[in-house]
Design a protein around this motif. Structure first.
Motif, PDB file in Angstrom:
ATOM      1  N   GLU A  64       0.866  -1.254  -0.078  1.00 39.87           N
ATOM      2  CA  GLU A  64      -0.005  -0.046   0.031  1.00 39.87           C
ATOM      3  C   GLU A  64       0.945   1.353   0.015  1.00 39.87           C
ATOM      4  N   SER A  65       1.789   1.030   0.437  1.00 38.31           N
ATOM      5  CA  SER A  65       2.747   2.463   0.800  1.00 38.31           C
ATOM      6  C   SER A  65       4.050   2.618   0.209  1.00 38.31           C
ATOM      7  N   ALA A  66       4.811   1.570  -0.094  1.00 42.71           N
ATOM      8  CA  ALA A  66       6.263   1.616  -0.764  1.00 42.71           C
ATOM      9  C   ALA A  66       6.208   2.081  -2.138  1.00 42.71           C
ATOM     10  N   LYS A  67       7.007   3.017  -2.527  1.00 47.26           N
ATOM     11  CA  LYS A  67       7.197   3.378  -4.009  1.00 47.26           C
ATOM     12  C   LYS A  67       8.473   3.082  -4.376  1.00 47.26           C
ATOM     13  N   PRO A  68       8.807   3.079  -5.718  1.00 43.65           N
ATOM     14  CA  PRO A  68      10.013   2.360  -6.039  1.00 43.65           C
ATOM     15  C   PRO A  68      10.943   3.555  -6.144  1.00 43.65           C
ATOM     16  N   PHE A  69      10.523   4.714  -6.050  1.00 42.54           N
ATOM     17  CA  PHE A  69      11.538   6.125  -5.966  1.00 42.54           C
ATOM     18  C   PHE A  69      10.617   7.225  -5.428  1.00 42.54           C
ATOM     19  N   ILE A  70      11.058   8.144  -4.912  1.00 44.10           N
ATOM     20  CA  ILE A  70      10.353   9.236  -4.495  1.00 44.10           C
ATOM     21  C   ILE A  70      11.238  10.351  -4.988  1.00 44.10           C
ATOM     22  N   LYS A  71      10.387  11.546  -5.736  1.00 47.06           N
ATOM     23  CA  LYS A  71      10.977  12.615  -6.410  1.00 47.06           C
ATOM     24  C   LYS A  71      10.712  13.727  -5.563  1.00 47.06           C
ATOM     25  N   ILE A  72      11.932  14.525  -4.836  1.00 44.38           N
ATOM     26  CA  ILE A  72      11.611  15.718  -4.124  1.00 44.38           C
ATOM     27  C   ILE A  72      12.597  16.756  -4.789  1.00 44.38           C
ATOM     28  N   LYS A  73      12.193  17.891  -5.049  1.00 44.28           N
ATOM     29  CA  LYS A  73      12.998  18.994  -5.618  1.00 44.28           C
ATOM     30  C   LYS A  73      13.784  18.547  -6.648  1.00 44.28           C
ATOM     31  N   GLY A  74      14.960  18.648  -6.809  1.00 50.17           N
ATOM     32  CA  GLY A  74      16.036  18.056  -7.650  1.00 50.17           C
ATOM     33  C   GLY A  74      16.622  16.813  -7.274  1.00 50.17           C
ATOM     34  N   VAL A  75      15.881  16.114  -6.486  1.00 51.26           N
ATOM     35  CA  VAL A  75      16.556  14.779  -6.136  1.00 51.26           C
ATOM     36  C   VAL A  75      15.456  13.609  -6.228  1.00 51.26           C
ATOM     37  N   ALA A  76      16.061  12.640  -6.490  1.00 51.72           N
ATOM     38  CA  ALA A  76      15.298  11.489  -6.786  1.00 51.72           C
ATOM     39  C   ALA A  76      15.984  10.211  -5.624  1.00 51.72           C
ATOM     40  N   VAL A  77      15.085   9.903  -4.896  1.00 51.24           N
ATOM     41  CA  VAL A  77      15.492   9.029  -3.644  1.00 51.24           C
ATOM     42  C   VAL A  77      14.998   7.458  -3.995  1.00 51.24           C
ATOM     43  N   PHE A  78      16.140   6.542  -3.788  1.00 49.05           N
ATOM     44  CA  PHE A  78      15.756   5.052  -3.955  1.00 49.05           C
ATOM     45  C   PHE A  78      15.689   4.526  -2.655  1.00 49.05           C
ATOM     46  N   GLY A  79      15.573   3.263  -2.493  1.00 49.37           N
ATOM     47  CA  GLY A  79      15.604   2.543  -1.325  1.00 49.37           C
ATOM     48  C   GLY A  79      16.003   1.081  -1.671  1.00 49.37           C
ATOM     49  N   PHE A  80      16.947   0.533  -0.748  1.00 52.55           N
ATOM     50  CA  PHE A  80      17.266  -0.945  -1.239  1.00 52.55           C
ATOM     51  C   PHE A  80      17.538  -1.434   0.094  1.00 52.55           C
ATOM     52  N   THR A  81      16.439  -2.476   0.643  1.00 50.09           N
ATOM     53  CA  THR A  81      17.031  -3.530   1.726  1.00 50.09           C
ATOM     54  C   THR A  81      17.229  -4.823   1.638  1.00 50.09           C
ATOM     55  N   TRP A  82      18.004  -5.529   2.215  1.00 57.43           N
ATOM     56  CA  TRP A  82      18.095  -6.947   1.788  1.00 57.43           C
ATOM     57  C   TRP A  82      18.476  -7.601   3.016  1.00 57.43           C
ATOM     58  N   ASP A  83      17.718  -8.926   3.014  1.00 61.14           N
ATOM     59  CA  ASP A  83      18.117  -9.889   3.837  1.00 61.14           C
ATOM     60  C   ASP A  83      17.581 -11.205   3.208  1.00 61.14           C
ATOM     61  N   PRO A  84      18.368 -12.240   3.244  1.00 59.68           N
ATOM     62  CA  PRO A  84      18.124 -13.506   2.705  1.00 59.68           C
ATOM     63  C   PRO A  84      16.697 -13.928   3.122  1.00 59.68           C
ATOM     64  N   ALA A  85      16.134 -13.754   4.271  1.00 55.28           N
ATOM     65  CA  ALA A  85      14.732 -14.102   5.002  1.00 55.28           C
ATOM     66  C   ALA A  85      13.934 -13.420   4.005  1.00 55.28           C
ATOM     67  N   LEU A  86      14.134 -12.529   3.278  1.00 55.10           N
ATOM     68  CA  LEU A  86      13.191 -11.601   2.657  1.00 55.10           C
ATOM     69  C   LEU A  86      12.898 -12.028   1.318  1.00 55.10           C
ATOM     70  N   ALA A  87      13.736 -13.062   0.784  1.00 56.68           N
ATOM     71  CA  ALA A  87      13.846 -13.083  -0.611  1.00 56.68           C
ATOM     72  C   ALA A  87      12.520 -13.586  -1.384  1.00 56.68           C
ATOM     73  N   SER A  88      11.467 -13.838  -0.678  1.00 54.00           N
ATOM     74  CA  SER A  88      10.236 -14.171  -1.114  1.00 54.00           C
ATOM     75  C   SER A  88       9.466 -12.941  -1.634  1.00 54.00           C
ATOM     76  N   PHE A  89       9.854 -11.844  -1.302  1.00 53.84           N
ATOM     77  CA  PHE A  89       9.373 -10.422  -1.974  1.00 53.84           C
ATOM     78  C   PHE A  89      10.272  -9.450  -2.276  1.00 53.84           C
ATOM     79  N   LEU A  90      11.751  -9.788  -2.101  1.00 53.26           N
ATOM     80  CA  LEU A  90      12.679  -8.630  -2.427  1.00 53.26           C
ATOM     81  C   LEU A  90      13.743  -9.123  -3.451  1.00 53.26           C
ATOM     82  N   LEU A  91      14.204  -8.382  -4.265  1.00 51.35           N
ATOM     83  CA  LEU A  91      15.134  -8.674  -5.168  1.00 51.35           C
ATOM     84  C   LEU A  91      16.431  -8.218  -4.645  1.00 51.35           C
ATOM     85  N   PRO A  92      17.511  -9.478  -4.847  1.00 53.48           N
ATOM     86  CA  PRO A  92      18.853  -8.849  -4.369  1.00 53.48           C
ATOM     87  C   PRO A  92      19.520  -8.100  -5.490  1.00 53.48           C
TER      88      PRO A  92
END
Ligand code: HEC
Ligand code: HEC
Ligand code: HEC
Ligand code: HEC
Length: 497
Positions: A162-190
């Motif tokens: 519901e809440s997460a976006k692949p990136f967020i654009k603010i002013k002259g900046v684009a912010v990305f996010g990356f979190t990884w743990d093998p236990a989260l492989a069912s819904f995250l890409l390494p």
């Protein structure tokens, strides 16, 4: 050497061809995170008295008054790790309250971007419940601006979808996010898989973001970070604290202040900032930091011992030049006016939970195995006098002075038998068990006090007297602990001779 020359060439090329993206000078950011369930510092030692969301709230208010445009980045890992924190005496109920209020406080800080860290994702079910409750109570202040660039399409827990976006654009900046743990492989890409690389390249190459300054918020292990750096998609990577999960956030690394932030030049001409702030400080970046950046002359000038070695690429290790751009959340950032009703509600919730626990423990007092120090006084007058003059005999009053006598986490180390059957219940029900007493070290002695010969001679396991102390005197709470020096202050019994 070849690598070194290569990276010098890169820096030169970038300096010439890649002036800072338009708008990059206009923003400045502040990043925090990694509270690990620690709502406030304990204050057991002034040197470890850092951090906590109350100070963060005061700090944010001050910074916004100075610069309303400043962006706040939340690096995640703010609730307690998924397994009970082994260093903590807090019972599950106390931790639950702290996590819940912590989350709400961080929503109130109103960050521009939030990275859901490993802890938030590993405790997704808890997060989902908290999310629903906050929304229902209308406390959430709108959806949190979560950013997660490596979430698999259509997967993951509901609150995240519901809440997460692949990136967020603010002013002259684009912010990305990356979190990884093998236990989260069912819904995250390494970042080390073809699918992950493809996804990030598509996002990073998005024409909508051309010319923007690209920042990646990162939470994960080194190989993932290295793979991300290799992609050369981001101008700046802000990596959250990667100290082990068992390290408590109130274990400051101030002696290593310089080393705790690494700055690493990456091919796009920018850097990796790695923080070990652990809920204790705020990392400064953006325009403010850029103006402090070293000139090329300074980097290349020889002989200056201050000049850090140039990083080679790919980086051999993620430990390089210190950056002194951290604001520590010290006592002076505390503003008691900020959200006073919220913090009052927090204290009331702790007290309610404490009262429930006390009610349950009350029945055990009848058959308590503890006698209390008063019972020893008549036969061990010397030991008693030493104890009465020591800080141990005052440990509970110090909690009362801080208004923390209803916080089960604190109480555990400041009373007799706080988590044992028949031990301290509450100030009202068991005043004789307030403070650290003889039996914290000598074990329950009620039987002995009436029949001194009943028990064999007391010795700690393996004759290790220091071990009696380090249950309470460990780094966050007693960073200077040294058995000889400390025992010297309370010496009694035959070890005196
Ligand atoms: C793991 C055990 C432990 C926990 C949990 C703990 N304390 Fe302490 N506390 C200590 C020890 C040990 C000292 C003595 C430190 C020293 O002098 O080396 C201490 C000292 C103190 C002092 C005296 C500081 C001074 O200046 O003399 C205060 C106040 C205090 N703690 C408050 C708290 C509060 C508030 C909490 C909960 C947020 C808390 N403590 C949780 C072990 C603990
Ligand atoms: C902080 C921990 C601690 C506290 C509190 C403490 N003691 Fe001790 N006590 C020790 C240690 C450690 C020894 C040393 C043991 C030894 O010498 O074999 C000791 C030794 C003793 C001895 C002598 C044992 C012997 O064989 O010589 C007596 C008696 C004693 N304590 C009584 C008390 C009484 C009574 C109190 C409270 C008024 C008290 N202690 C508080 C840790 C503590
Ligand atoms: C009625 C008197 C009496 C009372 C009350 C009493 N003791 Fe003792 N205690 C003794 C005697 C006697 C010895 C044996 C002395 C010896 O062996 O040198 C002793 C020995 C000890 C020892 C050292 C041997 C051992 O058992 O480990 C410790 C520690 C101790 N007492 C702690 C306490 C504490 C703590 C209390 C209070 C809860 C207490 N005592 C209350 C009389 C008493
Ligand atoms: C149950 C937890 C606990 C245990 C076990 C414990 N302490 Fe403490 N200690 C405390 C607390 C809490 C304080 C701080 C009390 C205060 O000032 O409020 C403290 C304070 C002290 C101080 C005073 C420090 C100063 O600044 O002057 C000394 C000395 C000390 N402890 C020595 C010891 C030694 C030695 C042992 C082991 C033999 C020990 N303690 C075991 C909790 C404990």
């Amino acid at each position: 050497m070849r690598l070194l020359r290569q990276s010098i060439w890169w820096i030169w090329l970038l300096a010439v061809l890649w002036p800072p993206a338009a708008g990059a000078q206009e923003y400045s950011w502040l990043a925090y995170g990694d509270f690990r369930g620690q709502f406030e510092p304990c204050g057991c030692d002034p040197r470890t008295d850092l951090g906590g969301v109350q100070r963060l709230a005061g700090f944010a208010l001050r910074e916004r008054a100075l610069n309303p445009e400043v962006l706040f980045f939340d690096l995640g890992n703010n609730i307690a790790p998924p397994k009970a924190n082994s260093n903590s005496n807090a019972d599950a109920a106390t931790q639950g309250i702290k996590d819940r209020f912590l989350l709400e406080a961080l929503i109130r800080i109103n960050p521009a971007v939030v990275l859901p860290g490993r802890y938030e994702l590993l405790r997704s079910r808890w997060m989902g419940d908290a999310w629903t409750r906050l929304k229902a109570a209308a406390n959430a202040g709108g959806p949190l601006p979560y950013v997660l660039s490596n979430l698999k399409e259509g997967l993951g827990p509901q609150w995240l979808k519901e809440s997460a976006k692949p990136f967020i654009k603010i002013k002259g900046v684009a912010v990305f996010g990356f979190t990884w743990d093998p236990a989260l492989a069912s819904f995250l890409l390494p970042a080390t898989s073809p699918a992950g690389i493809r996804r990030l390249k598509i996002l990073g190459g998005n024409p909508e973001l051309a010319g923007l300054y690209k920042i990646l918020l990162f939470n994960g292990p080194d190989p993932q970070l290295k793979a991300l750096i290799k992609l050369s998609l981001f101008d700046e990577v802000i990596s959250s604290n990667r100290a082990s999960d068992t390290a408590k956030p109130d274990q400051p690394d101030r002696a290593n202040e310089g080393r705790s932030i690494v700055r690493l030049t990456i091919p796009r001409g920018a850097m990796v900032l790695q923080s070990q702030l652990g809920g204790q400080g705020v990392l400064r970046g953006g325009a403010a930091r850029r103006s402090e950046a070293k000139s090329l002359e300074a980097i290349f000038s020889k002989g200056s011992s201050q000049t850090s070695p140039l990083p080679s690429f790919p980086p051999p290790a993620l430990a390089l030049a210190p950056l002194k751009n951290v604001s520590w959340l010290e006592r002076d950032s505390l503003n008691p006016e900020v959200w006073s009703a919220f913090f009052f509600a927090y204290e009331s919730a702790l007290k309610d939970s404490f009262d429930v626990r006390a009610k349950i423990r009350l029945a055990d007092l009848v058959n308590t195995p503890f006698a209390g120090s008063q019972a020893c006084k008549g036969c061990h007058a010397k030991a008693y006098d030493v104890w009465a003059a020591s800080k141990h005999s005052n440990a509970f009053k110090d909690l009362i002075d801080k208004g923390k006598q209803h916080d089960a986490e604190c109480v555990g180390c400041h009373v007799l038998g706080g988590s044992e059957k028949g031990g301290f219940v509450s100030q009202e029900a068991s005043p004789q068990f307030m403070n650290v007493q003889c039996e914290n070290c000598h074990g329950p002695r009620k039987e002995h006090a009436t029949n001194p010969t009943a028990k064999p001679r007391w010795k700690p396991a393996g004759n290790d007297f220091a071990k009696i102390c380090t249950g309470c005197h460990h780094p966050p709470h007693s960073p200077e602990f040294d058995f000889k020096a400390y025992w010297g202050k309370i010496i009694h019994g035959h070890m005196k001779d």
